[in-house]
Design a protein around this motif. Structure first.
Motif, PDB file in Angstrom:
ATOM      1  N   GLY A  59     -47.433  10.768  66.401  1.00  0.00           N
ATOM      2  CA  GLY A  59     -46.336  11.250  67.249  1.00  0.00           C
ATOM      3  C   GLY A  59     -45.338  10.149  67.570  1.00  0.00           C
ATOM      4  O   GLY A  59     -44.379  10.359  68.317  1.00  0.00           O
ATOM      5  N   THR A  60     -45.534   8.981  66.996  1.00  0.00           N
ATOM      6  CA  THR A  60     -44.630   7.857  67.289  1.00  0.00           C
ATOM      7  C   THR A  60     -43.339   7.989  66.476  1.00  0.00           C
ATOM      8  O   THR A  60     -43.385   8.235  65.267  1.00  0.00           O
ATOM      9  CB  THR A  60     -45.327   6.507  66.961  1.00  0.00           C
ATOM     10  OG1 THR A  60     -46.560   6.463  67.679  1.00  0.00           O
ATOM     11  CG2 THR A  60     -44.461   5.326  67.334  1.00  0.00           C
ATOM     12  N   ILE A  61     -42.222   7.830  67.168  1.00  0.00           N
ATOM     13  CA  ILE A  61     -40.906   7.943  66.517  1.00  0.00           C
ATOM     14  C   ILE A  61     -40.560   6.597  65.875  1.00  0.00           C
ATOM     15  O   ILE A  61     -40.704   5.549  66.508  1.00  0.00           O
ATOM     16  CB  ILE A  61     -39.834   8.346  67.560  1.00  0.00           C
ATOM     17  CG1 ILE A  61     -40.181   9.712  68.177  1.00  0.00           C
ATOM     18  CG2 ILE A  61     -38.444   8.364  66.938  1.00  0.00           C
ATOM     19  CD1 ILE A  61     -39.397  10.055  69.434  1.00  0.00           C
ATOM     20  N   LEU A  62     -40.111   6.631  64.643  1.00  0.00           N
ATOM     21  CA  LEU A  62     -39.761   5.386  63.950  1.00  0.00           C
ATOM     22  C   LEU A  62     -38.256   5.118  64.098  1.00  0.00           C
ATOM     23  O   LEU A  62     -37.463   6.050  64.288  1.00  0.00           O
ATOM     24  CB  LEU A  62     -40.178   5.468  62.473  1.00  0.00           C
ATOM     25  CG  LEU A  62     -41.677   5.725  62.228  1.00  0.00           C
ATOM     26  CD1 LEU A  62     -42.022   5.574  60.750  1.00  0.00           C
ATOM     27  CD2 LEU A  62     -42.574   4.810  63.039  1.00  0.00           C
ATOM     28  N   PRO A  63     -37.874   3.845  64.029  1.00  0.00           N
ATOM     29  CA  PRO A  63     -36.482   3.454  64.364  1.00  0.00           C
ATOM     30  C   PRO A  63     -35.474   3.752  63.245  1.00  0.00           C
ATOM     31  O   PRO A  63     -35.151   2.884  62.441  1.00  0.00           O
ATOM     32  CB  PRO A  63     -36.605   1.947  64.606  1.00  0.00           C
ATOM     33  CG  PRO A  63     -37.798   1.521  63.803  1.00  0.00           C
ATOM     34  CD  PRO A  63     -38.728   2.688  63.703  1.00  0.00           C
ATOM     35  N   LEU A  64     -34.971   4.968  63.238  1.00  0.00           N
ATOM     36  CA  LEU A  64     -34.059   5.427  62.174  1.00  0.00           C
ATOM     37  C   LEU A  64     -32.840   4.537  62.008  1.00  0.00           C
ATOM     38  O   LEU A  64     -32.516   4.102  60.908  1.00  0.00           O
ATOM     39  CB  LEU A  64     -33.526   6.826  62.523  1.00  0.00           C
ATOM     40  CG  LEU A  64     -34.268   8.066  62.050  1.00  0.00           C
ATOM     41  CD1 LEU A  64     -33.355   9.267  62.099  1.00  0.00           C
ATOM     42  CD2 LEU A  64     -34.849   7.859  60.666  1.00  0.00           C
ATOM     43  N   LYS A  65     -32.167   4.321  63.126  1.00  0.00           N
ATOM     44  CA  LYS A  65     -30.870   3.639  63.044  1.00  0.00           C
ATOM     45  C   LYS A  65     -31.029   2.203  62.527  1.00  0.00           C
ATOM     46  O   LYS A  65     -30.273   1.756  61.656  1.00  0.00           O
ATOM     47  CB  LYS A  65     -30.208   3.647  64.433  1.00  0.00           C
ATOM     48  CG  LYS A  65     -28.735   3.472  64.361  1.00  0.00           C
ATOM     49  CD  LYS A  65     -28.034   3.870  65.609  1.00  0.00           C
ATOM     50  CE  LYS A  65     -26.546   3.584  65.404  1.00  0.00           C
ATOM     51  NZ  LYS A  65     -25.746   3.978  66.524  1.00  0.00           N
TER      52      LYS A  65
END
Ligand SMILES: Cc1ncc(COP(=O)(O)O)c(C=O)c1O
Length: 413
Positions: A181-187
């Protein structure tokens, strides 16, 4: 005896009927669906009806019928492309490609971009929808390196530059893991891709519809999506958004009729036809169209807020329970509405089974088609129990889940 109680919940201006079943006498609540990361349920209001209406009243094919009603289907498909553009801050409707799911989109992109001798980077928490095509093309000489995520599933962008080689062509990364569920750093990853002249291919299966994604600002070249998870639509419809630069570089995986340039036997290179050979899932698009309308009316921010509140409530309760390990980031802003746990003294499968059988709580137990993610967070091979609330869950259901789990975990083994 079960009594079905119909309650009308007012969730952000919209009246929506949810069925909650109570078991008389025991006071137990039944049918709490917490498997939205696998597929969302219920779907957005009106999705079933939109599919039914399409099939019963206007089932025609786009580009193929000479009679008037055919244009309704064309408008429907065009509007759906427009809504996806609006959702991801993109303007080229013809660059929204429909497939049956995210897996097909990822296969088209991965096999289209990577050729023998090429190298790519992936995060260490990718789903098999990314890893299996990569594994397949490793046999023709495509190389792949994993960017290591930590024990909470977080990706440190500082590790990326030293993994880039002279033949690195792309970074393929999920926006959020379906295990941690961890969001990865897209930008930040998009910036590295821009600096190093790499294609950035994003798997948005777990996030499009519940988290904002800015295709243009994040420097994404292709974003694969699936209609049946947080987009709240039906199964069998998905696709990808592709930048003109990348669309031009990749060959279609499937060729066939498009209803355009029919005098030729070569696949048309115009978009979206280049990647949409054969009849597309129009009833699926009718359902997705309705779901997107609901998402736009409700607002991604409101959806995110409600899901975060549920996740916070669940996480708070889980933290107080004995003998479990909670997977994923401790920062709420870095989480999707998904919590995986590993039971330290019970068998995960037994606990998930009891939750469903005794308490009517539907979770997902196992490896979730993402062995790499489990290896990263040290839950391989036993897997985890995954709780994934969605927009239509309630705080009361989170409380009930915690109290049910507490009973199971504190029962004598
Ligand atoms: C992160 C991730 N990627 C890809 C997929 C594949 O989605 P679909 O089965 O709709 O192709 C899933 C589905 O579980 C997923 O969670």
């Amino acid at each position: 005896m079960d009594i079905i109680v119909k309650c009308v919940c007012s969730i952000v201006q919209l009246q929506y009927t949810v069925q909650i079943r109570f078991t008389e006498g025991s006071g137990k609540m039944r049918d709490v669906y917490l498997d939205n990361a696998a597929t969302s349920f219920p779907k957005a209001p009106g999705v079933g009806e939109a599919i039914k209406n399409f099939v019963e009243k206007s089932a025609t094919n786009i580009n193929r019928s000479g009679y008037n009603v055919g244009f309704t289907a064309e408008e429907l498909v065009f509007e759906t492309r427009e809504m996806i553009c609006d959702l991801v801050n993109f303007t080229k409707t013809e660059n929204i490609i429909f497939t049956v799911n995210a897996t097909t989109g990822l296969n088209i992109l991965i096999k289209g971009v990577l050729k023998p001798g090429d190298h790519c980077l992936v995060s260490s928490v990718e789903h098999n929808a990314v890893m299996r095509p990569l594994n397949q093309i490793s046999q023709i000489g495509v190389e792949c390196t994993r960017i290591p995520c930590d024990s909470k599933g977080k990706l440190d962008v500082a590790t990326i530059p030293k993994l880039i080689k002279s033949n690195t062509k792309a970074i393929i990364m999920t926006h959020a893991s379906n295990v941690t569920g961890t969001i990865l750093p897209l930008k930040e990853v998009g910036q590295i891709c821009a600096k190093s002249d790499l294609y950035f291919i994003v798997d948005g299966s777990q996030t499009l519809g519940s988290l904002p994604i800015n295709f243009t600002d994040a420097g994404i070249h292709a974003l694969a999506f699936t209609g049946h998870k947080s987009l709240l639509g039906p199964q069998g419809i998905g696709g990808f958004v592709v930048s003109p630069i990348l669309a031009d570089k990749i060959e279609p995986l499937i060729c066939g009729g498009t209803g355009s340039l029919s005098e030729r036997e070569e696949q048309p290179m115009i978009l979206p036809d280049k990647f949409e050979a054969g009849t597309i899932n129009l009833p699926g698009i009718a359902g997705l169209h309705q779901a997107l309308k609901f998402i736009m009316q409700t607002g991604i921010d409101a959806i995110r807020l409600h899901e975060l509140e549920l996740t916070q409530a669940l996480l708070g309760g889980l933290k107080a329970l004995p003998n479990i390990r909670i997977i994923g980031s401790s920062e709420m802003k870095e989480r999707t509405s998904l919590i995986s746990i590993d039971c330290l003294k019970h068998d995960n499968a037994d606990v998930a089974y009891t939750l469903q059988k005794e308490y009517g709580i539907r979770t997902r137990c196992g490896l979730h088609c993402a062995p790499a993610a489990h290896k990263t967070v040290d839950t391989f091979p036993q897997g985890t129990i995954r709780f994934s609330p969605g927009y239509f869950n309630t705080k009361k259901e989170m409380d009930y889940t915690i109290s049910s789990l507490q009973k199971i975990l504190t029962e004598p083994l």
